[in-house]
Design a protein around this motif. Structure first.
Motif, PDB file in Angstrom:
ATOM      1  N   VAL A   1       0.729  -1.134  -0.052  1.00 24.59           N
ATOM      2  CA  VAL A   1       0.041   0.075  -0.074  1.00 24.59           C
ATOM      3  C   VAL A   1       0.807   1.284   0.101  1.00 24.59           C
ATOM      4  CG1 VAL A   1      -1.751   1.447   1.398  1.00 24.59           C
ATOM      5  CG2 VAL A   1      -2.056  -1.210   1.262  1.00 24.59           C
ATOM      6  N   ILE A   2       1.929   1.171   0.592  1.00 20.69           N
ATOM      7  CA  ILE A   2       2.883   2.381   0.918  1.00 20.69           C
ATOM      8  C   ILE A   2       3.442   2.621  -0.461  1.00 20.69           C
ATOM      9  CG2 ILE A   2       4.903   3.288   1.836  1.00 20.69           C
ATOM     10  CD1 ILE A   2       4.149   1.586   4.538  1.00 20.69           C
ATOM     11  N   ALA A   3       3.788   1.701  -1.156  1.00 22.72           N
ATOM     12  CA  ALA A   3       4.742   1.778  -2.471  1.00 22.72           C
ATOM     13  C   ALA A   3       3.542   2.211  -3.408  1.00 22.72           C
ATOM     14  CB  ALA A   3       5.078   0.335  -2.813  1.00 22.72           C
ATOM     15  N   ALA A   4       2.232   1.783  -3.436  1.00 24.27           N
ATOM     16  CA  ALA A   4       1.385   1.898  -4.352  1.00 24.27           C
ATOM     17  C   ALA A   4       0.730   3.292  -4.211  1.00 24.27           C
ATOM     18  CB  ALA A   4       0.230   0.824  -4.632  1.00 24.27           C
ATOM     19  N   VAL A   5       0.586   3.953  -3.112  1.00 27.10           N
ATOM     20  CA  VAL A   5      -0.324   4.905  -2.992  1.00 27.10           C
ATOM     21  C   VAL A   5       0.470   6.335  -2.945  1.00 27.10           C
ATOM     22  CG1 VAL A   5      -2.018   6.268  -1.455  1.00 27.10           C
ATOM     23  CG2 VAL A   5      -2.256   3.733  -2.024  1.00 27.10           C
TER      24      VAL A   5
END
Ligand code: SF4
Ligand code: SF4
Length: 274
Positions: free
Chosen positions: A144-148
């Motif tokens: 999630v951190i990498a994608a958002v």
């Protein structure tokens, strides 16, 4: 809860994961009847500018006056009795693409703590951890951190662990295995997840109160489960994602389109896991 840059590693990991974005959901960031990105970030810009101009961390009276001026009244909030703290603001100047956080946190103010003037107190602000901390596994959080990319979307996604987990589970069903940490870290998987999470930002079928996902705000602190967007029609597995996106009741063609979007996103993610 604490929207400052806390010392706790659990909090750093989810609430303030990197120098680009952060979450302000439990400070009440989304608890407003008008919560589209442009309006919400414009309010934070205006409030942060006013805080820098009118309030001083050394002057408790100025903090109390600021709260009286900027705290949202119940009628503009989605959940009227749920606190919405006026001290949540922008931490990177007035850049709405930057981090959100607590303007009265001691780490923002050379050790001076103004959180007792907020809607809770310093202890609640410091100790609260939302469900995502307990539910999500570390590789899921890292994806999630990498994608958002930004705070507005990050707070909406990370506080919706059921949406995240259902997305992963549907992809696992399609490919026959739950993704490993290594698979979740693939660049292709991050790109496919980003495409799905971006739907959370401005899902065209979102209900007017759909910013809270599958939960419908009622009177005071009351919440109920959202009515199924398919109504009496047969359910499909991707409908859980539609609920998590706060989808309103849909007619036949809207439902087919919405389900198609979900299925495409799940299949693309499953394929990207390798
Ligand atoms: S004082 Fe307000 S903005 Fe700061 S951490 Fe507490 S609730 Fe959040
Ligand atoms: S809602 Fe959860 S992730 Fe967001 S700031 Fe609060 S505790 Fe952290």
């Amino acid at each position: 809860m604490d929207a400052g840059v806390s010392e706790s590693s659990a909090r750093r990991a989810l609430c303030h994961p990197d120098g680009k974005k952060s979450c302000g959901a439990c400070c009440g960031m989304y608890n407003h009847r008008i919560s589209d990105e442009a309006a919400l970030m414009a309010r934070l810009v205006e409030r942060t500018r006013a805080f820098r101009r009118d309030a001083s961390i050394e002057d408790e009276a100025s903090l109390r006056a600021f709260r009286a001026r900027w705290e949202d009244p119940p009628e503009v909030k989605l959940l009227g009795e749920l606190a919405s703290c006026p001290f949540l603001g922008l931490l990177d100047g007035l850049d709405p693409a930057g981090r959100v956080g607590c303007l009265v946190h001691p780490l923002q103010n050379q050790g001076v703590d103004g959180r007792d003037c907020g809607v809770y107190d310093r202890f609640i602000c410091e100790d609260y951890l939302c469900a995502a901390h307990a539910v999500l596994k570390r590789p899921e959080v890292e994806l999630v951190i990498a994608a958002v990319p930004d705070s507005y979307l990050y707070g909406l996604v990370i506080t919706n662990p059921r949406l995240i987990r259902t997305f992963f589970e549907l992809a696992a069903t399609e490919r026959g295995a739950y993704p490993t940490g290594q698979e979740l870290a693939r660049d292709e998987a991050i790109a496919a997840a980003r495409h799905f999470f971006e739907l959370v930002r401005d899902w065209p079928y979102r209900d007017t109160d759909g910013i809270f996902g599958a939960v419908v705000p009622g009177e005071g602190l009351e919440t109920t489960r959202r009515a199924h967007p398919a109504g009496d029609r047969a359910m499909e597995p991707v409908d859980t994602l539609l609920l998590g996106l706060g989808t309103r009741t849909l007619n036949d063609s809207e439902l087919a389109d919405a389900r198609g979007c979900m299925q495409d996103a799940v299949s693309a993610f499953a394929a990207a896991l390798g």
